[in-house]
Write a protein that holds these residues in place. Structure first.
Motif, PDB file in Angstrom:
ATOM      1  N   ALA A  51       0.829  -1.205   0.000  1.00 33.00           N
ATOM      2  CA  ALA A  51       0.000   0.000   0.000  1.00 33.00           C
ATOM      3  C   ALA A  51       0.867   1.260   0.000  1.00 33.00           C
ATOM      4  CB  ALA A  51      -0.931   0.000   1.213  1.00 33.00           C
ATOM      5  N   CYS A  52       1.924   1.263   0.804  1.00 28.43           N
ATOM      6  CA  CYS A  52       2.832   2.415   0.865  1.00 28.43           C
ATOM      7  C   CYS A  52       3.519   2.653  -0.476  1.00 28.43           C
ATOM      8  CB  CYS A  52       3.884   2.208   1.956  1.00 28.43           C
ATOM      9  SG  CYS A  52       3.274   2.383   3.648  1.00 28.43           S
ATOM     10  N   THR A  53       4.011   1.583  -1.073  1.00 28.17           N
ATOM     11  CA  THR A  53       4.726   1.696  -2.346  1.00 28.17           C
ATOM     12  C   THR A  53       3.799   2.162  -3.462  1.00 28.17           C
ATOM     13  OG1 THR A  53       6.211  -0.094  -1.652  1.00 28.17           O
ATOM     14  CG2 THR A  53       6.191   0.473  -3.981  1.00 28.17           C
ATOM     15  N   ALA A  54       2.588   1.640  -3.492  1.00 36.57           N
ATOM     16  CA  ALA A  54       1.627   2.029  -4.527  1.00 36.57           C
ATOM     17  C   ALA A  54       1.256   3.505  -4.406  1.00 36.57           C
ATOM     18  CB  ALA A  54       0.377   1.163  -4.430  1.00 36.57           C
ATOM     19  N   TYR A  55       1.034   3.974  -3.178  1.00 36.43           N
ATOM     20  CA  TYR A  55       0.647   5.369  -2.988  1.00 36.43           C
ATOM     21  C   TYR A  55       1.760   6.330  -3.416  1.00 36.43           C
ATOM     22  CZ  TYR A  55      -0.507   9.843  -0.953  1.00 36.43           C
ATOM     23  OH  TYR A  55      -0.739  11.180  -0.800  1.00 36.43           O
ATOM     24  N   SER A  56       2.989   6.070  -2.956  1.00 33.68           N
ATOM     25  CA  SER A  56       4.085   6.988  -3.279  1.00 33.68           C
ATOM     26  C   SER A  56       4.368   7.016  -4.782  1.00 33.68           C
ATOM     27  CB  SER A  56       5.353   6.612  -2.505  1.00 33.68           C
ATOM     28  OG  SER A  56       5.800   5.313  -2.843  1.00 33.68           O
ATOM     29  N   THR A  57       4.185   5.889  -5.446  1.00 37.62           N
ATOM     30  CA  THR A  57       4.401   5.838  -6.893  1.00 37.62           C
ATOM     31  C   THR A  57       3.334   6.629  -7.642  1.00 37.62           C
ATOM     32  OG1 THR A  57       5.440   3.650  -6.702  1.00 37.62           O
ATOM     33  CG2 THR A  57       4.677   4.320  -8.886  1.00 37.62           C
ATOM     34  N   CYS A  58       2.079   6.485  -7.241  1.00 39.96           N
ATOM     35  CA  CYS A  58       0.989   7.240  -7.889  1.00 39.96           C
ATOM     36  C   CYS A  58       1.160   8.745  -7.690  1.00 39.96           C
ATOM     37  CB  CYS A  58      -0.365   6.787  -7.334  1.00 39.96           C
ATOM     38  SG  CYS A  58      -0.835   5.117  -7.845  1.00 39.96           S
ATOM     39  N   PHE A  59       1.560   9.151  -6.491  1.00 36.64           N
ATOM     40  CA  PHE A  59       1.762  10.568  -6.218  1.00 36.64           C
ATOM     41  C   PHE A  59       2.910  11.118  -7.069  1.00 36.64           C
ATOM     42  CE2 PHE A  59       2.993  14.394  -4.025  1.00 36.64           C
ATOM     43  CZ  PHE A  59       1.813  14.881  -3.482  1.00 36.64           C
ATOM     44  N   TRP A  60       3.950  10.342  -7.209  1.00 33.92           N
ATOM     45  CA  TRP A  60       5.108  10.717  -8.027  1.00 33.92           C
ATOM     46  C   TRP A  60       4.690  10.988  -9.479  1.00 33.92           C
ATOM     47  CZ3 TRP A  60       7.467   7.146 -11.665  1.00 33.92           C
ATOM     48  CH2 TRP A  60       8.672   7.592 -12.225  1.00 33.92           C
ATOM     49  N   LEU A  61       3.849  10.134 -10.022  1.00 32.62           N
ATOM     50  CA  LEU A  61       3.381  10.306 -11.393  1.00 32.62           C
ATOM     51  C   LEU A  61       2.564  11.595 -11.540  1.00 32.62           C
ATOM     52  CD1 LEU A  61       2.362   6.627 -12.253  1.00 32.62           C
ATOM     53  CD2 LEU A  61       4.263   7.936 -13.246  1.00 32.62           C
ATOM     54  N   LEU A  62       1.696  11.886 -10.576  1.00 29.37           N
ATOM     55  CA  LEU A  62       0.889  13.100 -10.633  1.00 29.37           C
ATOM     56  C   LEU A  62       1.756  14.360 -10.587  1.00 29.37           C
ATOM     57  CD1 LEU A  62      -2.162  12.266  -8.324  1.00 29.37           C
ATOM     58  CD2 LEU A  62      -2.226  12.781 -10.772  1.00 29.37           C
ATOM     59  N   ILE A  63       2.763  14.326  -9.734  1.00 26.08           N
ATOM     60  CA  ILE A  63       3.655  15.480  -9.604  1.00 26.08           C
ATOM     61  C   ILE A  63       4.392  15.753 -10.908  1.00 26.08           C
ATOM     62  CG2 ILE A  63       5.832  16.238  -8.546  1.00 26.08           C
ATOM     63  CD1 ILE A  63       3.445  16.740  -6.808  1.00 26.08           C
ATOM     64  N   LEU A  64       4.882  14.695 -11.546  1.00 27.39           N
ATOM     65  CA  LEU A  64       5.612  14.866 -12.798  1.00 27.39           C
ATOM     66  C   LEU A  64       4.723  15.408 -13.908  1.00 27.39           C
ATOM     67  CD1 LEU A  64       7.891  11.680 -12.969  1.00 27.39           C
ATOM     68  CD2 LEU A  64       8.517  13.991 -12.273  1.00 27.39           C
ATOM     69  N   LEU A  65       3.454  15.015 -13.896  1.00 25.25           N
ATOM     70  CA  LEU A  65       2.537  15.413 -14.964  1.00 25.25           C
ATOM     71  C   LEU A  65       1.924  16.797 -14.751  1.00 25.25           C
ATOM     72  CD1 LEU A  65       0.661  12.009 -15.483  1.00 25.25           C
ATOM     73  CD2 LEU A  65       2.307  13.067 -17.051  1.00 25.25           C
ATOM     74  N   LEU A  66       1.671  17.185 -13.482  1.00 24.64           N
ATOM     75  CA  LEU A  66       0.889  18.402 -13.215  1.00 24.64           C
ATOM     76  C   LEU A  66       1.548  19.317 -12.179  1.00 24.64           C
ATOM     77  CD1 LEU A  66      -2.567  16.588 -12.917  1.00 24.64           C
ATOM     78  CD2 LEU A  66      -1.734  17.865 -14.911  1.00 24.64           C
ATOM     79  N   PRO A  67       2.801  19.666 -12.329  1.00 21.06           N
ATOM     80  CA  PRO A  67       3.460  20.493 -11.305  1.00 21.06           C
ATOM     81  C   PRO A  67       2.839  21.877 -11.145  1.00 21.06           C
ATOM     82  CG  PRO A  67       4.834  20.339 -13.276  1.00 21.06           C
ATOM     83  CD  PRO A  67       3.716  19.363 -13.452  1.00 21.06           C
ATOM     84  N   ASP A  68       2.504  22.542 -12.249  1.00 20.58           N
ATOM     85  CA  ASP A  68       1.947  23.892 -12.172  1.00 20.58           C
ATOM     86  C   ASP A  68       0.559  23.910 -11.540  1.00 20.58           C
ATOM     87  OD1 ASP A  68       4.227  24.859 -13.319  1.00 20.58           O
ATOM     88  OD2 ASP A  68       3.390  25.115 -15.328  1.00 20.58           O
ATOM     89  N   VAL A  69      -0.188  22.837 -11.742  1.00 21.56           N
ATOM     90  CA  VAL A  69      -1.525  22.741 -11.136  1.00 21.56           C
ATOM     91  C   VAL A  69      -1.403  22.695  -9.616  1.00 21.56           C
ATOM     92  CG1 VAL A  69      -3.580  21.299 -10.880  1.00 21.56           C
ATOM     93  CG2 VAL A  69      -2.555  21.634 -13.148  1.00 21.56           C
ATOM     94  N   PHE A  70      -0.487  21.864  -9.123  1.00 22.82           N
ATOM     95  CA  PHE A  70      -0.274  21.764  -7.678  1.00 22.82           C
ATOM     96  C   PHE A  70       0.220  23.091  -7.114  1.00 22.82           C
ATOM     97  CE2 PHE A  70      -0.305  17.216  -8.585  1.00 22.82           C
ATOM     98  CZ  PHE A  70      -0.970  16.712  -7.473  1.00 22.82           C
TER      99      PHE A  70
END
Length: 457
Positions: free
Chosen positions: A328-347
């Motif tokens: 669960a920990c590994t899956a969450y951190s990986t998904c968050f990593w992908l979102l950050i790479l794709l949408l930095p300006d949105v965050f």
């Protein structure tokens, strides 16, 4: 013996996967909502007309002190809760109650000392952290109000873990839900309607934490709790409190070094990038918490299961609970990593309407969080050692990423890059990935040996 009070979970029987979901989901929700206390403040502050960017940077300069308060709050609780759960697995609820009460006493003592110290030294500390003439007033204005309410912060963060340890994951979640909802409602009223600015944000946070603290004390002294907070157990006893503090020291180091880390980042970035770089770091710190706090929630859900069954000698359940937690920990951190790479300006845009700050933060984000996929591996392993009562191993792992790797890299990497600010941000992913590799290797080496011993600490 199963936990049988109404509303609690039985740690020693039934499906581990189902139990993990029942425990972890409320804990994750609680952690995310708890994070809203500070993030909501920063979002509202960052959008105050005319001064939003400067005020946000000023409040960010208070972050090291906020992290220290959190670290001291978790010192007794994070070590006491696993030991209490192990004692419950060994059928010794009387010892578990003494551990909880001793930890509460330490929380009150820490609150008195921290309130006095930080209130007096706040202006000097903020200046030391890189505060400028423009940002210092906002940091002091916010910080002094927050510090005066730190007793509520310590009770909430230090004692809510004992509710989770007893199997009342939903009650634990409600602690933070109640406080966060009050905070979200009061923030815009105090900041904009009453025109209190950053003072209003701080006051809203203190009042919401006070309500959460009262909720916790009402539950722990009531008839529904498995372990009850009793005055006769509150006098400190060395054999009771010292093992809890020894185990909690790893969490304290992990959180307190966040404060040292924040100072290292802000002082270096103030030197190489100015106020805009420090403002970007305020946003990045919040995003880092969006990674670490849900991971902490997953592990808070897994910890009582691992600790109870380790104390009861049910090693197959310990292995299964660890595997669920790790995945669960590994899956969450990986998904968050992908979102950050794709949408930095949105965050970045969530936190401020200052376009220069948004652009700079989006650039820095892709560098700073490039290795966050590996954080789940490290935390999943480290928190399992804590659940097993292994103080020395968790201490080493707590020191590894920040003290041994990250803080030195913040100052060393700029020596090798022309873009000094880039080098400072790069220190984060380098230390994340290195620490994850070392932690996982150590875990694989020692986990089987601990299970062969087959007894609680």
């Amino acid at each position: 013996m199963a936990i049988t009070r109404s509303g609690s979970q039985d740690m020693g029987s039934g499906s581990v996967k189902k139990l993990m979901v029942q425990m972890a989901v409320p804990a994750v929700v609680a952690q995310v909502i708890n994070l809203l206390y500070n993030i909501v403040d920063r979002i509202y502050i960052g959008h105050i007309p005319g001064i939003g960017g400067t005020a946000l940077t000023g409040v960010g300069l208070f972050a090291p002190i906020l992290m220290l308060i959190t670290a001291f709050a978790m010192l007794p609780g994070s070590g006491g809760a696993p030991r209490a759960a192990i004692a419950m697995g060994q059928q010794d609820n009387d010892k578990a109650e003494k551990i909880m009460a001793n930890c509460f006493t330490v929380e009150l003592l820490l609150a008195a000392v921290l309130t006095a110290a930080f209130y007096l030294w706040l202006p000097g500390l903020v200046r030391l952290f890189g505060g400028s003439d423009a940002t210092l007033p906002y940091a002091v204005e916010y910080g002094r109000i927050y510090v005066l309410g730190s007793v509520f912060v310590l009770i909430v963060m230090g004692m809510n873990v004992f509710i989770t340890a007893q199997g009342f994951s939903k009650i634990s979640m409600l602690t933070t839900v109640i406080g966060a909802v009050i905070n979200i409602i009061l923030d815009p009223i105090f900041i904009f309607v009453f025109d209190m600015g950053v003072s209003g944000a701080a006051l809203a946070t203190v009042l919401s934490q006070a309500v959460s603290a009262l909720w916790i004390l009402k539950f722990l002294t009531g008839s529904k709790a498995v372990l009850r907070l009793k005055a006769r157990n509150m006098p400190l006893r060395r054999p009771i409190i010292m093992p809890a503090l020894a185990l909690g020291a790893s969490t304290f180091i992990m959180l307190s070094t966040e404060s040292i880390l924040s100072v290292s980042f802000t002082s270096s970035l103030a030197r190489y990038g100015g106020d805009v770089a420090v403002g970007a770091m305020t946003v990045l710190t919040s995003l880092n918490q969006l990674i670490s706090m849900p991971l902490s929630g997953i592990c808070q859900g897994g910890q009582p299961i691992i600790s109870y069954n380790y104390g009861a000698g049910k090693l197959k359940r310990v292995k299964e609970a660890f595997l669920c937690q790790f995945l669960a920990c590994t899956a969450y951190s990986t998904c968050f990593w992908l979102l950050i790479l794709l949408l930095p300006d949105v965050f970045a845009g969530i936190f401020t309407s200052d376009q220069a700050l948004v652009a700079y933060t989006g650039w820095a984000m892709r560098i700073f969080l490039a290795g966050c996929f590996s954080v789940g591996i490290q935390i999943g392993c480290q928190q399992t050692f804590m659940a097993l009562g292994q103080a020395k191993m968790t201490m080493f792992m707590a020191c590894l990423r920040k003290l041994i790797l990250l803080i030195p890299l913040i100052f060393l990497l700029p020596l090798f890059f022309e873009n000094k600010a880039f080098a400072v941000f790069l220190a984060e992913p380098v230390s994340d990935i290195t620490a994850a590799l070392i932690t996982f290797t150590a875990f694989v080496t020692f986990f089987k040996k601990l299970l062969k011993e087959g007894k609680g600490a």
